[in-house]
Each structure stands twice: as structure tokens, then as C-alpha cells.
Design a protein around this motif. Structure first.
Motif, PDB file in Angstrom:
ATOM      1  N   ASN A  20      -9.491  13.173 -18.719  1.00  0.00           N
ATOM      2  CA  ASN A  20      -8.413  14.125 -19.001  1.00  0.00           C
ATOM      3  C   ASN A  20      -7.539  14.332 -17.771  1.00  0.00           C
ATOM      4  O   ASN A  20      -6.313  14.455 -17.884  1.00  0.00           O
ATOM      5  CB  ASN A  20      -9.005  15.458 -19.456  1.00  0.00           C
ATOM      6  CG  ASN A  20      -9.763  15.349 -20.761  1.00  0.00           C
ATOM      7  OD1 ASN A  20      -9.431  14.522 -21.609  1.00  0.00           O
ATOM      8  ND2 ASN A  20     -10.791  16.173 -20.930  1.00  0.00           N
ATOM      9  N   THR A  39     -11.806  20.216 -28.117  1.00  0.00           N
ATOM     10  CA  THR A  39     -12.230  18.981 -28.781  1.00  0.00           C
ATOM     11  C   THR A  39     -13.580  18.441 -28.317  1.00  0.00           C
ATOM     12  O   THR A  39     -14.200  17.654 -29.032  1.00  0.00           O
ATOM     13  CB  THR A  39     -11.199  17.868 -28.544  1.00  0.00           C
ATOM     14  OG1 THR A  39     -11.226  17.479 -27.161  1.00  0.00           O
ATOM     15  CG2 THR A  39      -9.792  18.329 -28.913  1.00  0.00           C
ATOM     16  N   ILE A  41     -13.725  16.408 -25.841  1.00  0.00           N
ATOM     17  CA  ILE A  41     -13.399  15.096 -25.280  1.00  0.00           C
ATOM     18  C   ILE A  41     -13.178  15.192 -23.777  1.00  0.00           C
ATOM     19  O   ILE A  41     -12.427  16.057 -23.309  1.00  0.00           O
ATOM     20  CB  ILE A  41     -12.145  14.503 -25.955  1.00  0.00           C
ATOM     21  CG1 ILE A  41     -12.403  14.283 -27.451  1.00  0.00           C
ATOM     22  CG2 ILE A  41     -11.720  13.195 -25.282  1.00  0.00           C
ATOM     23  CD1 ILE A  41     -11.156  13.953 -28.246  1.00  0.00           C
ATOM     24  N   ARG A  44     -11.723   8.690 -22.624  1.00  0.00           N
ATOM     25  CA  ARG A  44     -11.441   7.725 -23.665  1.00  0.00           C
ATOM     26  C   ARG A  44     -11.160   6.398 -22.971  1.00  0.00           C
ATOM     27  O   ARG A  44     -10.899   6.351 -21.764  1.00  0.00           O
ATOM     28  CB  ARG A  44     -10.264   8.139 -24.563  1.00  0.00           C
ATOM     29  CG  ARG A  44      -8.887   7.988 -23.967  1.00  0.00           C
ATOM     30  CD  ARG A  44      -8.514   9.066 -22.981  1.00  0.00           C
ATOM     31  NE  ARG A  44      -8.423  10.382 -23.619  1.00  0.00           N
ATOM     32  CZ  ARG A  44      -8.764  11.507 -22.996  1.00  0.00           C
ATOM     33  NH1 ARG A  44      -9.204  11.477 -21.730  1.00  0.00           N
ATOM     34  NH2 ARG A  44      -8.661  12.680 -23.588  1.00  0.00           N
ATOM     35  N   LEU A 159      -6.412  12.943 -27.915  1.00  0.00           N
ATOM     36  CA  LEU A 159      -7.563  12.893 -28.810  1.00  0.00           C
ATOM     37  C   LEU A 159      -8.140  11.501 -29.016  1.00  0.00           C
ATOM     38  O   LEU A 159      -9.334  11.362 -29.311  1.00  0.00           O
ATOM     39  CB  LEU A 159      -7.169  13.446 -30.194  1.00  0.00           C
ATOM     40  CG  LEU A 159      -6.589  14.851 -30.246  1.00  0.00           C
ATOM     41  CD1 LEU A 159      -6.224  15.201 -31.684  1.00  0.00           C
ATOM     42  CD2 LEU A 159      -7.567  15.858 -29.671  1.00  0.00           C
ATOM     43  N   GLY A 277     -13.666   9.731 -27.133  1.00  0.00           N
ATOM     44  CA  GLY A 277     -12.591  10.305 -27.921  1.00  0.00           C
ATOM     45  C   GLY A 277     -12.717   9.872 -29.375  1.00  0.00           C
ATOM     46  O   GLY A 277     -13.768   9.396 -29.819  1.00  0.00           O
ATOM     47  N   ASN A 278     -11.647  10.026 -30.128  1.00  0.00           N
ATOM     48  CA  ASN A 278     -11.613   9.639 -31.537  1.00  0.00           C
ATOM     49  C   ASN A 278     -11.120   8.201 -31.631  1.00  0.00           C
ATOM     50  O   ASN A 278      -9.960   7.911 -31.341  1.00  0.00           O
ATOM     51  CB  ASN A 278     -10.679  10.584 -32.299  1.00  0.00           C
ATOM     52  CG  ASN A 278     -10.599  10.284 -33.785  1.00  0.00           C
ATOM     53  OD1 ASN A 278     -11.056   9.246 -34.253  1.00  0.00           O
ATOM     54  ND2 ASN A 278     -10.001  11.202 -34.534  1.00  0.00           N
TER      55      ASN A 278
END
Length: 321
Positions: A20, A39, A41, A44, A159, A277-278
């Protein structure tokens, strides 16, 4: 009777993890605390510009084949779940077939159900195997979501991540997949979409992910809880017979709320969203592979896989690993 059993899993993430704080350094108006609190998170992975969806799929597939003790030539069907193909056609599955060196002749096709894609694809593969028409199916979820992110929209760009996950499904006399369910509600398209299309050689519409976070949260928790209960009931199992829940890795709050509704303790929920992450259709097989390789998921245990995504689509697969 013929059943479908997972013989091997594989996963792949591109490049180094992007934190992040790294996104903040790139000029995105957010903070590590803001993203983590909302989230769960922290990181990623983002594919390099030249890295392809089918290339990531191939990396995950090779690991799944190795774990299953099989070669590409053993595969008689390939199903790829993806929202982010390289091209309009041919399918990512056909590109993957060529990349792996799977002999020509067997079927290969894509499934588009966004974040439910892998669950949909696994359900379809189960039907092919149970019918007796196919014996060894490669099922892959692969996404390069970074290509459809608006990096000025902090509500979405923080995200998502890129990656791929794969399983090899084989015909067996022992029970593997116990029950499945798939659902959709096309009236909910407005709360999560990327509505661009090609027309006259140009992109028409919005090519980026757009999402109503609150609406998605409410819909996702209800849908995941209901479909989880549905497949357990189909199999005649109670929650005391469930060893692991592997939900779509979208948001830790959605995952925890779903687990609470299903009365599954958090220690029995596989959560990789903090590191990945997603990753949409890739998230469930990637999380499954992590839990298999770190020893949490063992042979003989009962596992519930769940997905929910744009469409809206949702589904679940209950299996004995």
C-alpha cells in the motif's frame, strides 16, 4: 460411479509484491491504514506490461500438473476462467493449450463469470468428468486486472492484483467433488461492471472497473452464506463436517461476515487477501494452492470453495480433497 477429484494444485503471482505504501509513493491518494482497515489488503502483485494472462495461467498450470504427476499430453479438456483475456478471440484456453504443448484435438474454452469464474469452471469440469466424456481436466483462473484499473480511482485501484491459480481434476472412483451450485442475477449489473466494448475500432464506454462498494458488500455476504448452506445441504453435511472454507478473496470483512453467517470460525477460513488483493477468478484457486502447499489442507478433508462477482454471479463447490 465416476467422481471428479482434485489431483494437483498450482499458483502463480507475477513480480515482487506491491505494498500500500508503494501505491502512495506512486501518487495514489490513500494510505496503508485506510486500505487495511477497510479491506484487509496489504500487498498485491502487478504483471509487467508484456506479461500475458495465458502466460500466467501456464505457470500455474505447470505447477498443478507437476503436483498431479501428469504431463500436458495427459489433459483432454482445458477450461480457463478469466475477465481479462489478451484478445477478443481466440480464447485464453486455446492460447494456453498451445503454450503448454497440450496436443491438439481436446476441447478448450473460456468461462466469463468474473470473480465466480473459477467456481463456475470447476462446476462445469465436474459435469464433464461425471458424464464419462473426459478424464483429466485442467481448470485455471487467471487475471491481469491491472490492465482495467483506473489508477486515479482509489476506491478500486487499491483492491485488485494479478495472478493465476490452477487445479487438475481427474476421474476417480473415490468421491472428490460432493456438490456444486451456480447462480446469477443480471439485474445487479450496475453495482459492479466494466462496460466498455469495441466498436468501429475504438473503445466505447468505460474500460475500467467501477463498483458500488456498499451494495457489493451486502449482496456478496448474503449470496455467499446462502450458497454455502445450499451445497452443504445437497451433500447432507453439517458445518461440523467442514474442515476449511476457501472464499473469494475480495475483502476480509466480506469473508469474515460470510464465515460468521455460516458459523465457521475464522481459524478455518483460508485468507490470502492480505498478500494478493482481489485477483477475481484467480483468487479461489490461488488461495487453495497456498493452503495445500503450506500443509493446512490435507487429503481427506472437506473444503468449501465460494465465489461471488459481477454479473452478479455466485456459486460454491463442496469437495473432499
Amino acid at each position: 460411479m465416476i467422481f471428479a477429484r482434485i489431483a494437483g494444485t498450482g499458483g502463480y503471482v507475477p513480480g515482487l509484491p506491491v505494498s500500500n505504501d508503494d501505491l502512495v509513493a506512486r501518487g495514489i491518494d490513500t494510505s496503508d491504514a485506510w486500505v487495511r482497515e477497510r479491506t484487509g489488503i496489504g500487498f498485491r502483485h502487478l504483471a509487467a506490461p508484456g506479461e500475458t494472462t495465458h502466460g500466467m495461467a501456464a505457470n500455474a498450470a505447470r505447477r498443478a500438473l507437476e503436483a498431479a504427476g501428469l504431463e500436458p499430453a495427459d489433459i483432454d479438456l482445458i477450461i480457463v476462467a478469466t475477465t481479462t483475456p489478451e484478445m477478443i478471440f481466440p480464447s485464453t484456453a486455446c492460447l494456453l493449450q498451445h503454450e503448454l504443448g497440450v496436443p491438439a484435438g481436446g476441447a478448450a474454452f473460456d468461462v466469463q463469470a468474473v470473480c465466480s469464474g473459477f467456481v463456475y469452471a470447476l462446476t462445469i469440469a465436474d459435469k464433464f468428468i461425471r458424464s464419462g466424456s473426459h478424464k483429466r481436466v485442467l481448470v485455471v483462473g487467471a487475471e491481469k486486472l491491472s490492465r482495467i484499473l483506473d489508477w486515479s480511482d482509489r476506491t478500486t485501484c487499491v483492491l485488485f492484483g494479478d495472478g493465476a491459480g490452477a487445479v487438475v481434476l481427474v476421474a476417480d472412483e473415490e468421491t472428490g467433488i460432493l456438490s456444486t451450485a451456480m447462480h446469477a442475477d443480471g439485474s445487479q449489473t450496475s453495482i459492479l461492471s466494466a462496460d466498455a466494448q469495441m466498436a468501429g475500432g475504438s473503445v466505447v464506454g468505460c474500460p475500467f472497473i467501477r463498483m458500488d462498494g456498499q451494495a457489493v458488500f451486502k449482496f456478496a455476504v448474503k449470496a455467499l452464506a446462502e450458497v454455502g448452506a445450499e451445497v452443504l445441504e445437497q451433500a447432507g453435511l453439517g458445518l461440523d463436517g467442514l474442515d476449511w472454507l476457501v472464499p473469494h478473496q475480495a475483502n476480509i470483512r466480506i469473508m469474515q461476515a460470510t464465515a460468521k453467517k455460516l458459523h465457521v470460525p475464522n481459524e478455518r477460513v483460508v485468507a490470502t487477501v492480505e498478500k494478493h488483493g482481489n485477483t477475481s477468478a484467480a483468487s479461489v484457486p490461488m488461495a487453495l494452492d497456498v493452503a495445500v502447499r503450506d500443509g493446512r489442507i490435507q487429503r481427506g478433508q472437506t473444503v468449501l470453495l465460494e465465489g461471488v462477482g459481477g454479473g452478479f454471479t455466485w456459486g460454491a463447490v463442496l469437495l473432499r480433497f
